[in-house]
Design a protein around this motif. Structure first.
Motif, PDB file in Angstrom:
ATOM      1  N   PRO A 289       0.888  -1.210  -0.088  1.00 45.21           N
ATOM      2  CA  PRO A 289      -0.154  -0.085  -0.051  1.00 45.21           C
ATOM      3  C   PRO A 289       0.996   1.203   0.133  1.00 45.21           C
ATOM      4  CG  PRO A 289      -0.969  -1.701   1.532  1.00 45.21           C
ATOM      5  CD  PRO A 289       0.287  -2.090   1.249  1.00 45.21           C
ATOM      6  N   HIS A 290       0.535   2.384  -0.614  1.00 47.69           N
ATOM      7  CA  HIS A 290       0.907   3.686  -0.798  1.00 47.69           C
ATOM      8  C   HIS A 290       2.284   3.666  -1.607  1.00 47.69           C
ATOM      9  CE1 HIS A 290      -1.805   4.432   2.302  1.00 47.69           C
ATOM     10  NE2 HIS A 290      -1.325   3.828   3.143  1.00 47.69           N
ATOM     11  N   VAL A 291       2.408   2.317  -2.411  1.00 53.58           N
ATOM     12  CA  VAL A 291       3.668   2.390  -3.178  1.00 53.58           C
ATOM     13  C   VAL A 291       3.216   2.362  -4.748  1.00 53.58           C
ATOM     14  CG1 VAL A 291       5.678   0.880  -4.420  1.00 53.58           C
ATOM     15  CG2 VAL A 291       5.264   1.091  -1.654  1.00 53.58           C
ATOM     16  N   ALA A 292       3.567   3.494  -5.297  1.00 57.77           N
ATOM     17  CA  ALA A 292       3.085   3.862  -6.595  1.00 57.77           C
ATOM     18  C   ALA A 292       3.368   2.749  -7.821  1.00 57.77           C
ATOM     19  CB  ALA A 292       3.422   5.259  -7.419  1.00 57.77           C
ATOM     20  N   ALA A 293       2.518   2.086  -8.602  1.00 51.40           N
ATOM     21  CA  ALA A 293       2.917   1.421  -9.614  1.00 51.40           C
ATOM     22  C   ALA A 293       3.628   1.927 -10.832  1.00 51.40           C
ATOM     23  CB  ALA A 293       1.646   0.660 -10.207  1.00 51.40           C
ATOM     24  N   HIS A 294       3.353   3.197 -11.126  1.00 51.38           N
ATOM     25  CA  HIS A 294       4.166   4.039 -12.073  1.00 51.38           C
ATOM     26  C   HIS A 294       4.403   5.537 -11.443  1.00 51.38           C
ATOM     27  CE1 HIS A 294       3.271   1.158 -15.014  1.00 51.38           C
ATOM     28  NE2 HIS A 294       1.889   1.449 -14.652  1.00 51.38           N
TER      29      HIS A 294
END
Length: 222
Positions: A129-134
């Motif tokens: 969670p809260h880690v961007a995919a892009h």
């Protein structure tokens, strides 16, 4: 009427007022500058000196910044206009994620290419969670330490309120991945090599001392 006295008194009063209002006028002018050029806006995350937090109020005299520790820091606009303000997670008018870095070390027994491939694949699959995919996170070999290769996970954070919690989740997944692949996080250690250099003069002095002691009856049994 003594005109000279009136002029002198007026100048003194003007000087006293100007000196006493100097900081207030500086804050007022700083507030006007911030309002005009949109240096920071409501909702922005900023870093000023040792303060990092979200802007929750902008006045002509001060800017209120709420930190992740539950504090509200009041920064006078005069000092804010003179300081270097770092606006986080914004590029122009566009909100973007904020890049974070998490460091870890792995023993020299494991090749860096294997570590990077394993950790990178595990973190991508984890969907923390809260880690961007892009933009996509990456794993880099950062440094050669005393007892390990040092690596950095660079990821993009979408919610700045969750900065330390997300760092912790990334570390947990890294530790689990290394344990699963039997990659060692070594204890700090250091190897010291001491070279012994024989000084010819020192050798001659020792030989002379031994010869002198050998000729003394007191030390002959030794």
């Amino acid at each position: 009427v003594n005109l000279a006295g009136i002029v002198t008194t007026s100048a003194v009063v003007t000087g006293v007022l100007a000196f006493s209002l100097q900081e207030t006028l500086g804050n007022l002018w700083g507030g006007i500058q911030i309002q005009l050029d949109n240096t920071c806006r409501l909702g922005d995350w900023i870093h000023v000196d040792t303060v990092m937090g979200q802007v929750v109020d902008i006045r002509w005299r001060y800017v209120a910044v709420a930190t992740n520790s539950g504090e509200t820091v009041i920064i006078p606009t005069g000092s804010l206009s003179k300081s270097r303000v770092v606006v986080l997670a914004r590029r122009g008018d566009k909100r973007i994620p904020w890049r974070r870095e998490v460091e870890f070390g792995v023993s020299y027994d494991t090749p860096p290419s294997r570590v990077i491939a394993a950790v990178d694949a595990a973190l991508i699959r984890a969907e923390i969670p809260h880690v961007a995919a892009h933009p996509r996170l990456d794993v880099l070999c950062h440094n050669f330490g005393d007892s390990a290769y040092y690596y950095r996970v660079r990821y993009w954070l979408t919610d700045l309120v969750q900065d330390t919690w997300t760092d912790s989740q990334v570390r947990l997944h890294v530790a689990a991945t290394l344990a699963r692949h039997r990659m060692e996080i070594p204890y700090p250690h250091r190897v010291l090599v001491r070279a012994k250099v024989q000084d010819p003069r020192h050798v001659r002095e020792l030989a002379a001392r031994r010869g002198t002691l050998a000729r003394l009856d007191l030390f002959m049994p030794l």
